[in-house]
Design an enzyme around this catalytic site. Structure first.
Site, mmCIF file in Angstrom:
data_model
loop_
_atom_site.group_PDB
_atom_site.id
_atom_site.type_symbol
_atom_site.label_atom_id
_atom_site.label_comp_id
_atom_site.label_asym_id
_atom_site.label_seq_id
_atom_site.Cartn_x
_atom_site.Cartn_y
_atom_site.Cartn_z
ATOM 1 N N GLY A 153 34.369 36.772 48.214
ATOM 2 C CA GLY A 153 35.899 36.608 48.632
ATOM 3 C C GLY A 153 36.113 37.794 48.827
ATOM 4 O O GLY A 153 35.226 38.941 49.384
ATOM 5 N N ARG A 154 37.551 38.538 48.862
ATOM 6 C CA ARG A 154 37.893 39.399 49.605
ATOM 7 C C ARG A 154 37.664 40.439 48.164
ATOM 8 O O ARG A 154 36.813 41.624 48.204
ATOM 9 C CB ARG A 154 39.792 39.406 49.006
ATOM 10 C CG ARG A 154 40.280 38.564 50.445
ATOM 11 C CD ARG A 154 41.708 38.499 50.651
ATOM 12 N NE ARG A 154 41.791 37.378 49.861
ATOM 13 C CZ ARG A 154 42.931 36.827 49.565
ATOM 14 N NH1 ARG A 154 43.670 36.930 50.397
ATOM 15 N NH2 ARG A 154 43.140 35.570 48.396
ATOM 16 N N ILE A 155 37.458 40.116 47.148
ATOM 17 C CA ILE A 155 37.044 40.750 45.714
ATOM 18 C C ILE A 155 35.624 41.468 46.195
ATOM 19 O O ILE A 155 35.253 42.393 45.852
ATOM 20 C CB ILE A 155 38.222 40.809 44.533
ATOM 21 C CG1 ILE A 155 39.294 40.519 44.572
ATOM 22 C CG2 ILE A 155 36.950 41.906 43.055
ATOM 23 C CD1 ILE A 155 39.871 40.195 43.314
ATOM 24 N N ARG A 175 29.474 29.352 47.091
ATOM 25 C CA ARG A 175 29.796 27.586 47.834
ATOM 26 C C ARG A 175 29.011 27.477 49.503
ATOM 27 O O ARG A 175 28.271 26.411 49.299
ATOM 28 C CB ARG A 175 31.264 26.954 48.045
ATOM 29 C CG ARG A 175 31.410 26.775 46.635
ATOM 30 C CD ARG A 175 33.014 25.928 46.360
ATOM 31 N NE ARG A 175 33.636 27.289 47.077
ATOM 32 C CZ ARG A 175 35.182 27.585 47.470
ATOM 33 N NH1 ARG A 175 35.348 26.028 46.740
ATOM 34 N NH2 ARG A 175 35.846 28.653 47.447
ATOM 35 N N ARG A 231 36.820 36.212 35.397
ATOM 36 C CA ARG A 231 36.735 35.320 34.093
ATOM 37 C C ARG A 231 36.386 35.189 33.285
ATOM 38 O O ARG A 231 35.115 34.968 33.525
ATOM 39 C CB ARG A 231 38.023 34.237 34.805
ATOM 40 C CG ARG A 231 39.154 33.684 35.574
ATOM 41 C CD ARG A 231 40.367 33.862 34.128
ATOM 42 N NE ARG A 231 41.485 34.366 35.079
ATOM 43 C CZ ARG A 231 41.948 35.177 35.746
ATOM 44 N NH1 ARG A 231 41.452 36.554 35.790
ATOM 45 N NH2 ARG A 231 43.607 35.892 36.721
ATOM 46 N N ASP A 255 35.098 42.993 31.635
ATOM 47 C CA ASP A 255 36.047 43.468 32.118
ATOM 48 C C ASP A 255 36.929 42.098 31.276
ATOM 49 O O ASP A 255 38.464 42.527 31.464
ATOM 50 C CB ASP A 255 36.960 43.793 33.649
ATOM 51 C CG ASP A 255 38.340 44.437 33.222
ATOM 52 O OD1 ASP A 255 38.496 45.110 32.594
ATOM 53 O OD2 ASP A 255 39.103 43.633 34.318
ATOM 54 N N GLU A 260 40.497 35.990 25.878
ATOM 55 C CA GLU A 260 41.302 37.247 24.831
ATOM 56 C C GLU A 260 42.917 37.135 24.958
ATOM 57 O O GLU A 260 43.995 36.163 25.114
ATOM 58 C CB GLU A 260 41.652 37.628 26.858
ATOM 59 C CG GLU A 260 40.398 38.339 27.632
ATOM 60 C CD GLU A 260 40.567 38.385 28.684
ATOM 61 O OE1 GLU A 260 41.959 38.388 29.667
ATOM 62 O OE2 GLU A 260 39.434 38.587 29.808
ATOM 63 N N HIS A 278 40.121 44.021 29.863
ATOM 64 C CA HIS A 278 41.596 43.346 31.236
ATOM 65 C C HIS A 278 42.377 44.003 32.029
ATOM 66 O O HIS A 278 43.339 44.247 31.955
ATOM 67 C CB HIS A 278 42.192 41.934 30.507
ATOM 68 C CG HIS A 278 42.312 41.159 31.984
ATOM 69 N ND1 HIS A 278 42.033 39.680 32.290
ATOM 70 C CD2 HIS A 278 41.879 41.380 33.412
ATOM 71 C CE1 HIS A 278 41.930 39.260 33.354
ATOM 72 N NE2 HIS A 278 41.886 40.458 33.942
#
Ligand code: 8YV
Length: 312
Positions: A153-155, A175, A231, A255, A260, A278
């Site tokens: 994706g963007r990240i 996907r 995540r 991270d 958490e 995080h």
């Protein structure tokens, strides 16, 4: 204008709470000792929820808020929100995309550097006064190595660009194949086999739960390092601990974690893991932009304007 009652589900910074208090009556669900009593007292009036990327708003909670209109997430990830349920019940959801992309990608590439060059161990080595007794052991170069990005994706794309600048090649799994120059792997196992760094950058939630499991870690193998800025739920943490302990994989840079802020003691004991609390979007600049989007999305909704960054 009358202040709208909202429920706050996460600990949020002052620069977000101040404008929220100015426009809304904020009820602090996160810190409430008796959450049930708070819901009994104010649940029927609540019109908005503010929560963080890592927090959850389960259906049984939402069912106690009959006037709820909008959930504004202080984060890009909205895996804690039952989006389908919200859609069915006419509840709008917003998040904070784009403004955090660069910081998260910086953190991912920092984790690649920290793990490959063993920079955290080197820092500890010097602080412990060990340098005078001999040199720090050699580490591994980045150039010529391959990054396998899970979720382009963007990240994911911003991470890919950074790692190319370090002389690495990039491949990805997701996907679907995208119109990009990077090599696509339909099979995650095959990507892990081909990668020196497997980098999780996909959304969390049920669809990606434990996507990176023991089989993927075995495929990554002793040449490989796992990086996770996505995540905690994306990685089977028990399988990861076993892989780090046995040397099945070389290392990990994480991270995010499954539970958490609790991190298993066994993971904290792994010398081959670099662990961050995080913090990937945790800069003054980015968190203020995220806060602005939270506030402006709520303001837009309650004044009948289009949302800035709607999820649904
Ligand atoms: C934040 C995040 O740490 O954007 C996300 O999805 O998890 C992070 O940017 C979090 O939302 C702030 O508490």
């Amino acid at each position: 204008m009358e202040k709208t009652p909202v429920l706050v589900l996460a600990p949020l910074p002052d620069f977000l709470m101040e404008p929220l208090h100015a426009a809304h009556v904020c009820h602090d669900y996160f810190h409430a000792e008796d959450k049930n009593a708070l819901l009994t007292e104010v649940g029927a009036e609540i019109r908005g929820i503010v929560m963080a990327g890592g927090s959850v708003s389960p259906v049984p909670l939402l069912e106690r808020l009959p006037k709820l209109e909008i959930i504004s997430v202080f984060g890009v990830g909205y895996d804690g929100v039952p989006v389908d349920w919200c859609q069915d019940h006419g509840i709008r959801v917003t998040n904070t995309p784009d403004v955090l992309t660069e910081d998260v990608a910086d953190t991912a590439s920092a984790l690649v550097l920290m793990t490959s060059r063993r920079l955290v161990a080197a820092n500890r080595f010097l602080h412990a006064g060990a340098w005078t007794r001999g040199p720090f052991p050699l580490a591994h170069a980045l150039r010529g190595k391959r990054a396998g990005i899970v979720g382009l994706g963007r990240i994911g794309k911003a991470i890919a660009q950074r790692l190319e600048a370090h002389g690495m090649s990039v491949a990805y799994h997701g996907r679907a194949r995208q119109e990009v120059a990077w090599e696509y792997f339909e099979s995650l196992i095959e990507l892990a086999e081909a990668a020196d760094f497997l980098i999780a950058a996909c959304p969390g939630g049920a669809a990606t739960k434990h996507l990176i499991n023991a089989a993927v870690l075995t495929a990554l193998g002793a040449k490989g390092t796992l990086i996770n800025i996505a995540r905690g739920s994306v990685v089977d943490e028990s399988a990861l601990i076993a892989a780090l302990q046995s040397g099945t994989i070389r290392g990990a840079g994480l991270d995010v974690f499954e539970n958490e802020p609790q991190v298993p003691e066994a993971l904290m004991q792994c010398e081959n893991a670099v662990l961050l609390p995080h913090l990937s979007s945790g800069t003054h600049e980015t968190r203020r932009e995220m806060a602005r989007l939270v506030v402006e999305n709520l303001a837009a909704h309650f004044s009948g304007e289009p949302l800035l960054t709607p999820v649904c």
